[in-house]
Design an enzyme around this catalytic site. Sequence first.
Site, PDB file in Angstrom:
ATOM      1  N   ARG A 117       0.913  -1.151   0.080  1.00 42.63           N
ATOM      2  CA  ARG A 117       0.142  -0.075  -0.024  1.00 42.63           C
ATOM      3  C   ARG A 117       0.916   1.438   0.154  1.00 42.63           C
ATOM      4  NH1 ARG A 117      -3.854  -2.125  -1.531  1.00 42.63           N
ATOM      5  NH2 ARG A 117      -5.735  -2.495  -0.594  1.00 42.63           N
ATOM      6  N   GLU A 174      -2.203   7.970  -4.258  1.00 48.62           N
ATOM      7  CA  GLU A 174      -2.427   7.548  -5.506  1.00 48.62           C
ATOM      8  C   GLU A 174      -3.987   7.633  -5.947  1.00 48.62           C
ATOM      9  OE1 GLU A 174      -1.462   3.351  -4.924  1.00 48.62           O
ATOM     10  OE2 GLU A 174      -3.533   2.825  -5.230  1.00 48.62           O
ATOM     11  N   HIS A 225      -0.867   0.395  -9.691  1.00 53.28           N
ATOM     12  CA  HIS A 225      -1.588  -0.511  -8.757  1.00 53.28           C
ATOM     13  C   HIS A 225      -2.267  -1.872  -9.445  1.00 53.28           C
ATOM     14  CE1 HIS A 225      -3.733  -0.451  -4.693  1.00 53.28           C
ATOM     15  NE2 HIS A 225      -3.660  -1.919  -5.020  1.00 53.28           N
TER      16      HIS A 225
HETATM   17  C1  8YV Z   1      -7.229  -4.168  -5.832  1.00 57.24           C
HETATM   18  C2  8YV Z   1      -5.523  -4.445  -3.837  1.00 57.24           C
HETATM   19  O1  8YV Z   1      -7.084  -4.003  -7.286  1.00 57.24           O
HETATM   20  O2  8YV Z   1      -6.796  -6.264  -3.111  1.00 57.24           O
HETATM   21  C3  8YV Z   1      -6.141  -5.333  -2.683  1.00 57.24           C
HETATM   22  O3  8YV Z   1      -6.004  -5.071  -1.815  1.00 57.24           O
HETATM   23  O4  8YV Z   1      -4.890  -3.690  -3.605  1.00 57.24           O
HETATM   24  C4  8YV Z   1      -5.960  -4.564  -5.247  1.00 57.24           C
HETATM   25  O5  8YV Z   1      -6.003  -6.025  -5.382  1.00 57.24           O
HETATM   26  C5  8YV Z   1      -7.477  -2.752  -5.480  1.00 57.24           C
HETATM   27  O6  8YV Z   1      -7.711  -2.362  -4.156  1.00 57.24           O
HETATM   28  C6  8YV Z   1      -8.978  -2.373  -5.879  1.00 57.24           C
HETATM   29  O7  8YV Z   1     -10.018  -2.592  -4.952  1.00 57.24           O
END
Ligand code: 8YV
Length: 328
Positions: free
Chosen positions: A240, A269, A287
Amino acid sequence: MSKPRILVARAVFPEVIERLTQHFEVESNQADVVWSKAELTEHLRGKDGAFTTGSDRVDAEVLAACPQLKICANMAVGYNNFDLDAMTARGVLGTNTPDVLTETTADFGFALLMATARRITESEHYLRAGQWTKWSYDMFAGSDIHGATLGILGMGRIGQGIARRGAHGFGMNVIYHNRSRLDAATEADCKARYVGKEELLKMADHLVLVLPYSAASHHTIGAAELAQMKPTATLVNIARGGIVDDAALAAALRDKRIAAAGLDVFEGEPAVHPDLLTVPNVVLTPHIASASVPTRQAMANLAADNLIEFFTKNKGLTPLNPQVLGKT
Ligand code: 8YV
């Protein structure tokens, strides 16, 4: 009996909308407009459930304005967009999408590590810019993956997937640090050795971050930690934004205090710290670690299944705060 009303806060596969429509009265944001918090709240008003993504913040203020809401199903394994305490206090169930994205995300972590250590994007830019006129002994010479020491900070399912790839596929020496130590069988499967955070920073040739974001993990890697790393080290963040102090990292990359970084996530972001855009020794991706078509389908279907399970059986398949079940 009328169907429960749900909001799908971002665009998602049409077939998932179709499935949801069989069970719910659906309002969906198929235009994929990025709503402000006030707009999200407006759309959530009067809804019984929500299909959310990591970009949709659900906090006490949103919940107070939407007292009818009973479940938020996140299409993500990470759920730092939820104020889970506030949701629990209001009896709102939160669900996430664990397991279905583990291997795809570990694949991507490894891809980003290799692209970073072997300077793949930097060399492609050079080639595309027409700068490749001759072979040189040190042109884009990077660092090795095989046989190197792979450090993993955060050893959950995805961290373990990266460890297995490194140890079994590339003969890497894997060390890790985590809030709690893994059991002996899992350590043996991953061929990973538990070390303290300081040893991890000092020993790793490649350091991959896979820990969840919380107030406690904010700026886990800042100037002080970067200073402890090897000057030849690479850093990869697929966890993150906010876990790394991006300004401090950009300075460390500029001053070659570490060799390179691969980043899939950023503080604030989709904005990216401008200094990161000016240093060449960083690989930047928007991401996309979980973004294979089958995995994104599995994530969307699991979020949808959580909504269906909740409204038909008062259960969640992957609940984050199961203590609220029965109280709603
Ligand atoms: C997602 C992510 O694409 O699952 C997670 O925690 O960071 C990613 O797989 C993103 O958060 C969209 O919801």
